[in-house]
Each structure stands twice: as structure tokens, then as C-alpha cells.
Design a protein around this motif. Structure first.
Motif, PDB file in Angstrom:
ATOM      1  N   SER A  86      32.949  -7.403 -50.391  1.00 36.39           N
ATOM      2  CA  SER A  86      34.213  -8.128 -50.538  1.00 36.39           C
ATOM      3  C   SER A  86      34.140  -9.195 -51.623  1.00 36.39           C
ATOM      4  O   SER A  86      35.169  -9.638 -52.133  1.00 36.39           O
ATOM      5  N   GLY A  88      32.825  -8.607 -54.472  1.00 39.69           N
ATOM      6  CA  GLY A  88      32.757  -7.913 -55.750  1.00 39.69           C
ATOM      7  C   GLY A  88      31.386  -7.428 -56.123  1.00 39.69           C
ATOM      8  O   GLY A  88      31.136  -7.085 -57.286  1.00 39.69           O
ATOM      9  N   ARG A 155      32.122  -7.033 -60.284  1.00 44.09           N
ATOM     10  CA  ARG A 155      33.445  -7.466 -60.717  1.00 44.09           C
ATOM     11  C   ARG A 155      33.588  -8.938 -60.390  1.00 44.09           C
ATOM     12  O   ARG A 155      32.867  -9.465 -59.529  1.00 44.09           O
ATOM     13  N   THR A 158      36.797 -12.675 -55.993  1.00 44.28           N
ATOM     14  CA  THR A 158      38.146 -13.104 -55.652  1.00 44.28           C
ATOM     15  C   THR A 158      38.074 -13.936 -54.381  1.00 44.28           C
ATOM     16  O   THR A 158      37.048 -13.966 -53.704  1.00 44.28           O
ATOM     17  N   PHE A 210      39.601  -1.976 -55.273  1.00 41.21           N
ATOM     18  CA  PHE A 210      39.485  -2.751 -56.513  1.00 41.21           C
ATOM     19  C   PHE A 210      39.813  -1.884 -57.731  1.00 41.21           C
ATOM     20  O   PHE A 210      40.510  -2.310 -58.652  1.00 41.21           O
ATOM     21  N   THR A 211      39.308  -0.661 -57.731  1.00 36.66           N
ATOM     22  CA  THR A 211      39.554   0.227 -58.866  1.00 36.66           C
ATOM     23  C   THR A 211      41.034   0.563 -58.992  1.00 36.66           C
ATOM     24  O   THR A 211      41.604   0.525 -60.094  1.00 36.66           O
ATOM     25  N   VAL A 217      43.910  -7.249 -56.975  1.00 39.10           N
ATOM     26  CA  VAL A 217      43.451  -7.705 -55.658  1.00 39.10           C
ATOM     27  C   VAL A 217      43.185  -9.201 -55.728  1.00 39.10           C
ATOM     28  O   VAL A 217      42.363  -9.657 -56.521  1.00 39.10           O
TER      29      VAL A 217
END
Length: 335
Positions: A86, A88, A155, A158, A210-211, A217
Motif C-alpha cells: 500500500s 508503493g 512508485r 501516497t 495503481f497501474t 490513486v
């Protein structure tokens, strides 16, 4: 009480864990004998442009620690891996710390070992090390587990503070199964025979969302203690917004709803490990839902709420009926 008495009288017995034992050794050996080789093997092949390491540590206490279809070891491995994903990161390995009551059967410890290995394999990670201590009977609820997950950043992270008015709240699957099962098991109400815990590793499901969202997101969190209400209360406070839940839209299995109604627990307040809550930009809702529903653990994905700009930061639920007013969620349910 009977279980406690059995544990208290069993310390030192040959088929039970005793003070001075090392649960890490009694725990069936992991894939790799020591953390070093396991970590090296798990991180081997990471591309040079891969992100830095990401680490998550969580402690799990579960009453009872053994339940239908799962146990505290599965809950711990899944919880740590899902928390890492979660943020990333791509999970690579887990380590486990055990606090075991004297008197726990070695057979039960072996069950936890198998469960941890099987869950780690399902999650695509290795168990890099296990360490533990035995405490006196009565000082723990059979066994506690601390799980640390290590991965590599894939990534930008968030968080709930990134949520904006107009964003949509999406859940990836059914709510309430885990809490309904455990509370029914404790109460002996019989619902536990019809509702099983849904805890599962979700890193690939997080990655699919995410993708599909392509940067849309805002936040993603597994629905654990306190349920959806606790997750969205954090969003409301962190982002300075209100979040409205549409109770009619909540995906809840029929037998789970019956169990929760008997137990007096609203679906939005029930712990649901194995289900994600995502806050996403409104324009990416269709691709996110499509990506979630294409996954076997996301087929019941649904939009269940909206982030709103209100004068007061709070969490609201909208009851059935178009004219029904929103109402604040009782604060006690957010703990």
C-alpha cells in the motif's frame, strides 16, 4: 478458561512449548536458514534503477489465534505484506517475531510454521528469519506475532492527506467477513460455520489498481481494525475533508450481514483484512474498478463513498432512501 488451564498445567511437557525453548528453532525451518542468505536471494535481480528499501513492522494479537481457514501467522504475513504494498513498494521478504505462551502444543506451532510458509509463497515473498521467546502461561493469549516486511520502492508513496473533494471511495471486496467470523467464534453463535475470514495477500491487487489509475490513486489501505470507518476517519482528519459512505453500496455477503446484525456491529465498522479501501480521482474510477474486478480477490469491488468539502471534518453514512440525511459515525466505533 479451559484453554488457559490446559496451558498452565502443560509447561514442560514434551509435546508442548516450555520456558527456555526458542520458538524460532521449534518453528519449522524457513526456506533459508539465516536472514542474510534469504535477504540476498529475495533482493537478487532488483533492477539498478529500482527504488530504495521500504520496511514495515506490525504486531498482531488475535483472539483466538487459530480460526477457520486461517490463523495468526497468515494474518501477520498478509498484514505486513499488504501494508508494504500500500506504500508503493514491491514486497520481497518477511521476518517473524513470536511471543509464545508456555504450554502451547508443538503441533500448533508447527501449524503456524506451515501457514507462514504457505502464505509467504502465495504472497511471493520468502520468510527470511524467525525469532521468538516463551513467556509464562497466562502472560500471552497463546501466541503473538510481530511481522516485518521488506521491499523495494516501485512508485511514489501516497497517503490519506492527498485526498481531495470529489474523490471516490472504492473497496476491493466484501466487508466484515473476518470480524463476523472471529466474534461469532468467540460467542459460539454458529455464524462462524458459514462465514470465513477473508485475510489474503493483496500486493498484486494493489499493483493492478495503481497501474490502472495511472497516478489517480490518492490513498490505499487494507481495512483492518475499526473497519472502513477507521480508514476513512483517518482520511477525513488528514485531508481536512468529510467522507460520506453510502451504506446501500457496501458489498457485504448475506451470511456476513446476518452475523454482524446479530453481533450489533455495522458493516462499515467491521475489520475486513483481505479487502482494500482506495481513494481515487473520479476520472479513474472505471479503469480502477475494471482492474480490481478482473482479479479473483476483487470481483466484488464497488464505489461506496465520496470525499466532500464540508465545514466540519467528519465521517458520514448515508442510509437507504434517497431522502435520508447523512449522519455522523459514532466516535466510539472509530476506535
Amino acid at each position: 478458561m479451559a484453554a488457559k488451564a490446559a496451558l498452565a498445567t502443560a509447561a514442560g511437557a514434551g509435546d508442548q512449548v516450555a520456558l527456555g525453548d526458542d520458538p524460532g528453532l521449534l518453528f519449522t525451518a524457513p526456506t533459508h536458514p539465516t536472514p542474510g542468505p534469504a535477504a540476498a536471494a529475495a533482493l537478487d535481480g532488483v533492477p539498478p534503477d529500482g527504488g530504495g528499501p521500504v520496511v514495515v513492522t506490525r504486531t498482531f494479537v488475535c483472539d483466538p489465534p487459530f480460526f477457520g481457514g486461517a490463523d495468526i501467522a497468515r494474518l501477520a504475513v498478509c498484514g505486513a505484506v499488504n501494508s508494504l504494498a500500500s506504500q508503493g513498494a514491491e514486497p520481497r521478504l518477511v521476518t517473524l517475531g513470536l511471543t509464545v505462551e508456555a504450554g502451547l502444543s508443538r503441533r500448533r506451532l508447527g501449524e503456524l510454521a506451515r501457514s507462514a510458509r504457505e502464505t509467504a509463497a502465495e504472497a511471493g515473498v520468502v520468510v527470511a528469519g524467525v525469532h521468538g521467546r516463551v513467556v509464562r502461561a497466562g502472560d500471552a493469549d497463546q501466541v503473538y506475532v510481530t511481522a516485518t516486511a521488506v521491499g523495494t520502492a516501485r512508485r511514489p508513496p501516497t497517503g490519506p492527506a492527498d485526498s481531495l473533494p470529489g474523490d471516490r471511495v472504492v473497496v476491493s471486496g466484501p466487508l466484515g467477513d473476518h470480524e463476523a467470523h472471529l466474534l461469532s467464534l468467540r460467542a459460539g453463535s454458529g455464524h462462524e460455520h458459514h462465514v470465513s475470514s477473508g485475510c489474503a495477500p493483496l500486493a498484486d491487487l494493489v499493483g493492478a489498481a495503481f497501474t490502472a489509475a495511472d497516478g489517480g490513486v490518492r490513498a490505499v489501505t487494507e481495512v483492518t481494525e475499526g473497519g472502513l470507518a477507521a480508514v476513512l476517519d483517518e482520511v477525513a482528519v488528514a485531508a481536512g475533508v468529510s467522507v460520506e459512505i453510502d451504506e446501500v453500496a457496501l458489498p457485504v455477503r448475506r451470511m456476513t450481514r446476518l452475523a454482524l446484525d446479530d453481533l450489533g456491529v455495522p458493516a462499515w465498522a467491521a475489520a475486513s483484512p483481505g479487502t482494500l479501501c482506495l481513494v481515487v480521482a473520479p476520472d479513474v474510477v472505471p479503469p480502477v474498478l475494471a482492474a480490481l474486478r478482473a482479479h479473483r480477490r476483487g470481483r466484488a469491488a464497488a464505489v461506496v463513498g465520496t470525499v466532500r468539502r464540508e465545514a466540519e471534518t467528519r465521517l458520514l453514512t448515508r442510509t437507504p432512501g434517497a431522502s435520508a440525511p447523512s449522519r455522523p459515525v459514532p466516535a466510539a466505533r472509530l476506535l
